[in-house]
Design an enzyme around this catalytic site. Structure first.
Site, PDB file in Angstrom:
ATOM      1  N   GLY A  56       0.536  -1.139  -0.225  1.00 30.81           N
ATOM      2  CA  GLY A  56      -0.005   0.115   0.099  1.00 30.81           C
ATOM      3  C   GLY A  56       0.855   1.349  -0.253  1.00 30.81           C
ATOM      4  O   GLY A  56       2.524   1.284   0.559  1.00 30.81           O
ATOM      5  N   CYS A  83       5.450  -6.136   1.527  1.00 27.44           N
ATOM      6  CA  CYS A  83       6.164  -4.362   1.723  1.00 27.44           C
ATOM      7  C   CYS A  83       4.867  -3.655   2.996  1.00 27.44           C
ATOM      8  O   CYS A  83       5.711  -3.883   3.747  1.00 27.44           O
ATOM      9  CB  CYS A  83       4.802  -3.972  -0.306  1.00 27.44           C
ATOM     10  SG  CYS A  83       6.321  -2.266  -0.676  1.00 27.44           S
ATOM     11  N   TYR A  84       4.790  -3.063   2.363  1.00 31.48           N
ATOM     12  CA  TYR A  84       3.485  -2.451   3.852  1.00 31.48           C
ATOM     13  C   TYR A  84       2.819  -3.347   4.359  1.00 31.48           C
ATOM     14  O   TYR A  84       3.320  -2.910   5.912  1.00 31.48           O
ATOM     15  CB  TYR A  84       2.397  -1.461   2.963  1.00 31.48           C
ATOM     16  CG  TYR A  84       1.724  -1.117   3.866  1.00 31.48           C
ATOM     17  CD1 TYR A  84       2.102   0.834   5.373  1.00 31.48           C
ATOM     18  CD2 TYR A  84       0.579  -1.279   4.485  1.00 31.48           C
ATOM     19  CE1 TYR A  84       1.647   1.110   5.984  1.00 31.48           C
ATOM     20  CE2 TYR A  84       0.091  -0.298   5.239  1.00 31.48           C
ATOM     21  CZ  TYR A  84       0.362   0.562   6.148  1.00 31.48           C
ATOM     22  OH  TYR A  84      -0.178   1.476   7.249  1.00 31.48           O
ATOM     23  N   HIS A 170       7.455  -7.632  -4.186  1.00 33.64           N
ATOM     24  CA  HIS A 170       6.067  -8.297  -4.718  1.00 33.64           C
ATOM     25  C   HIS A 170       6.715  -9.820  -5.543  1.00 33.64           C
ATOM     26  O   HIS A 170       6.826  -9.523  -6.501  1.00 33.64           O
ATOM     27  CB  HIS A 170       5.892  -6.896  -5.439  1.00 33.64           C
ATOM     28  CG  HIS A 170       5.433  -6.140  -4.567  1.00 33.64           C
ATOM     29  ND1 HIS A 170       4.427  -5.541  -3.877  1.00 33.64           N
ATOM     30  CD2 HIS A 170       5.689  -4.885  -4.236  1.00 33.64           C
ATOM     31  CE1 HIS A 170       3.555  -4.626  -3.714  1.00 33.64           C
ATOM     32  NE2 HIS A 170       4.848  -3.735  -3.909  1.00 33.64           N
ATOM     33  N   GLU A 172       3.993 -11.015  -6.824  1.00 31.23           N
ATOM     34  CA  GLU A 172       3.079 -11.065  -7.732  1.00 31.23           C
ATOM     35  C   GLU A 172       3.108 -10.820  -8.819  1.00 31.23           C
ATOM     36  O   GLU A 172       2.318 -11.366  -9.770  1.00 31.23           O
ATOM     37  CB  GLU A 172       1.619 -10.677  -7.302  1.00 31.23           C
ATOM     38  CG  GLU A 172       1.581  -8.844  -6.584  1.00 31.23           C
ATOM     39  CD  GLU A 172       2.586  -8.476  -5.570  1.00 31.23           C
ATOM     40  OE1 GLU A 172       3.243  -9.298  -4.867  1.00 31.23           O
ATOM     41  OE2 GLU A 172       2.411  -7.541  -5.063  1.00 31.23           O
ATOM     42  N   ASP A 228     -18.542 -13.485 -19.565  1.00 33.97           N
ATOM     43  CA  ASP A 228     -19.629 -13.172 -18.948  1.00 33.97           C
ATOM     44  C   ASP A 228     -20.919 -13.620 -18.665  1.00 33.97           C
ATOM     45  O   ASP A 228     -21.387 -15.019 -18.339  1.00 33.97           O
ATOM     46  CB  ASP A 228     -19.600 -12.050 -17.649  1.00 33.97           C
ATOM     47  CG  ASP A 228     -18.193 -11.488 -18.376  1.00 33.97           C
ATOM     48  OD1 ASP A 228     -17.148 -12.205 -18.371  1.00 33.97           O
ATOM     49  OD2 ASP A 228     -17.578 -10.394 -17.986  1.00 33.97           O
ATOM     50  N   LYS A 368     -11.798 -12.969 -14.778  1.00 34.05           N
ATOM     51  CA  LYS A 368     -11.946 -12.996 -16.289  1.00 34.05           C
ATOM     52  C   LYS A 368     -11.166 -14.023 -16.964  1.00 34.05           C
ATOM     53  O   LYS A 368     -11.768 -14.776 -17.415  1.00 34.05           O
ATOM     54  CB  LYS A 368     -11.001 -12.127 -16.801  1.00 34.05           C
ATOM     55  CG  LYS A 368     -12.265 -11.692 -18.549  1.00 34.05           C
ATOM     56  CD  LYS A 368     -13.392 -11.373 -17.992  1.00 34.05           C
ATOM     57  CE  LYS A 368     -14.162 -11.244 -19.966  1.00 34.05           C
ATOM     58  NZ  LYS A 368     -15.621 -10.640 -19.578  1.00 34.05           N
TER      59      LYS A 368
END
Ligand code: XMP
Length: 512
Positions: A56, A83-84, A170, A172, A228, A368
């Protein structure tokens, strides 16, 4: 559908939060993003196998920075702070966070202790994305250091006994090499997950749950032919068969042959109770003389509702309204201020006039890519499952100026050629959205010995992941040449083709 195993992701406002949730799911564990101030009671109720604190933009010393209670670390549930999240864990548990004189940003060599369960399987150094100013100067009591960089003394830390972990980098993002493996290690080595989130069981469980919920009552779905609503419709059809009615409003602004294709797939392949309403004349008459893009959108939205309403009334009482809402539409922002709501396929938003008891949103928990996997599981053809996005107002916002039958025909032909050549070149998977636009510009040309005064077609192709920003696609010249040559030769009333070389921002993807 409820998977047995859950990872809770506490959102502290970082930009990669959804990505963390997706990575967890890619490791076959179900995850949910929740606001950082979720109560301890709620956490206990949800009974997660593990908790991840996201990054964040705040500093733990900031006056209004998002905080957490200490109790969260005493639940016996493993926690990974990113991180944060790592800094907050440190600050809350009595360590020290300090401010660096300069920001560390980019893929950075991190020296790690690969004996840690979190970093098992990595070399002694690995490239991870660092993006921070604050850093952990002193780890809290009970923690040991398991990683550092040249400028960050504590890039990773662990309290093995309490199963608390912190990483400054990070994992990710793609620029962290094998980053997902860090998440995988957390899930399997530390949270002891078994990995019960797979799409085949999602399909099976959803059908069962929908059967129980709806029983022999009736459901109604607005089918647009987009991914969708198509997946939602097929899922419902498998659960309740003919008690599902789909209404497909064909406003005549779809791409070449699209209306027929949608009807064919859903009627013939899935035997879905589908009502196709051919409302082209009605839409074109309302749009007659309208040139303002916003007016066009508004008219189409309103007309869509009117047509849908009329058809729905013929059916009489329905108990459930099916919507193709997906997870990114409903995730609440970590800072609790805004939530993203998109009214996509039903251009005008939720039809509030239809007499129904409840909304069913079978895809509400899916990203998605998971919707697409579900679609494939259900046997929906690949070309529909991987269809590029198509705006609700359709070709109306790709025809600049007034919309006429003639202009629609010109655009459909030109667009179809462009799409065909992109597919022939094998570029359809790497370009995220590509289409033709009929500009309102006529210019002089020469064909044979004749002077022509005809339309200019613009080609648009963008590469993007989120459709919020994007870059124009560097399509090879030879392919553009083929497309251009085919369009001016095969499409009447077009004598010029241009290629849009603007990124988003400052331009948008659509022209209107
Ligand atoms: P823009 O033009 O805003 O488009 O850069 C971003 C993405 O959104 C799609 N789009 C729409 N989708 N209804 C939709 O369902 C709409 O009214 C609409 N307008 C734009 C566009 O195709 C692109 O993918």
């Amino acid at each position: 559908m409820k998977s047995k195993e859950l990872i809770l992701i506490l959102d502290f406002g970082g930009q990669y939060n959804q990505l963390i949730a997706r990575r967890v799911r890619e490791c076959n564990v179900y995850s949910e993003v929740v606001p950082y101030d979720i109560t301890i009671e709620k956490i206990k109720q949800k009974n997660p196998k593990g908790i991840i604190f996201t990054g964040g933009p705040a500093s733990v010393y900031g006056e209004n920075s998002p905080k957490c209670v200490k109790e969260i670390f005493e639940l016996g549930i493993p926690v990974l702070g990113i991180c944060y999240g790592m800094q907050l864990m440190t600050h809350t548990l009595g360590g020290k966070v300090a401010r660096a004189t300069k920001r560390e940003y980019g893929a950075t060599q991190v020296s790690i202790d690969n004996n840690s369960a979190l970093l098992e399987g990595f070399e002694k150094t690995n490239k991870f994305l660092m993006s921070h100013t604050d850093f952990v100067e002193k780890v809290p009591e009970g923690f040991t250091n398991i990683g550092f960089t040249n400028s960050c003394p504590n890039a990773a830390m662990e309290n093995k006994e309490k199963k608390l972990y912190g990483i400054q980098f990070h994992p990710e993002v793609n620029s962290s090499i094998n980053g997902t493996k860090v998440i995988h290690n957390f899930l399997y080595n530390i949270c002891e997950c078994s990995g019960d989130w797979v799409m085949s069981s999602f399909v099976e469980d959803s059908i069962k749950t929908l059967k129980e919920k709806i029983g022999d009552k009736k459901a109604l779905c607005a089918l647009s032919g987009g991914v969708d609503s198509s997946v939602a419709a097929v899922l419902l059809n498998k659960a309740i068969g003919q008690n599902l009615t789909c209404i497909f409003v064909d406003h005549g602004l779809l791409r070449k042959n699209e209306g027929d294709e949608v009807e064919k797939i859903f009627k013939e392949q899935f035997n879905i109770n589908l009502i196709r309403v051919n409302a082209k004349e009605q839409f074109l008459s309302k749009l007659s003389g309208v040139t303002d893009p916003e007016k066009k959108r508004k008219i189409i939205g309103e007309e869509f509702i009117r047509v849908f309403e009329k058809e729905a009334k013929k059916i009489g009482q329905v108990d459930f309204l099916v919507q193709g809402t997906i997870y990114p539409d409903v995730i609440e922002s970590g800072l609790g201020k805004s939530s993203v709501i998109k009214s996509h396929h039903n251009v005008g938003g939720l039809p509030d006039y239809v007499d129904f008891k409840e909304i069913v949103e079978p895809l509400r928990s899916l990203f998605k890519d998971e919707v697409r996997k579900t679609g494939l599981e259900l046997g929906i053809p690949e070309n529909l499952v991987f269809r590029q996005p198509f705006p609700g107002p359709g070709l109306a916002i790709r025809i600049i100026g007034e919309i006429t039958d003639e202009k629609l025909d010109i655009l459909k032909e030109a667009d179809s050629i462009f799409r065909e050549e992109i597919a022939n070149a094998g570029l359809h998977k790497s370009i995220n959205q590509y289409f033709a636009v009929l500009t309102n510009l006529k210019s002089v040309g020469v064909m044979g010995d004749e002077r022509t005064y005809d339309y200019t077609v613009a080609l648009r192709a963008v590469e993007t992941t989120d459709f919020m920003t994007g870059v124009w696609s560097k399509i090879p010249y030879e392919i553009l040449e083929t497309v251009s040559s085919r369009i001016v030769n095969e499409v009447k009333f077009v004598n010029r083709v241009v290629y849009d070389i603007t990124s988003k921002p400052p331009a948008t993807i659509e022209w209107e």
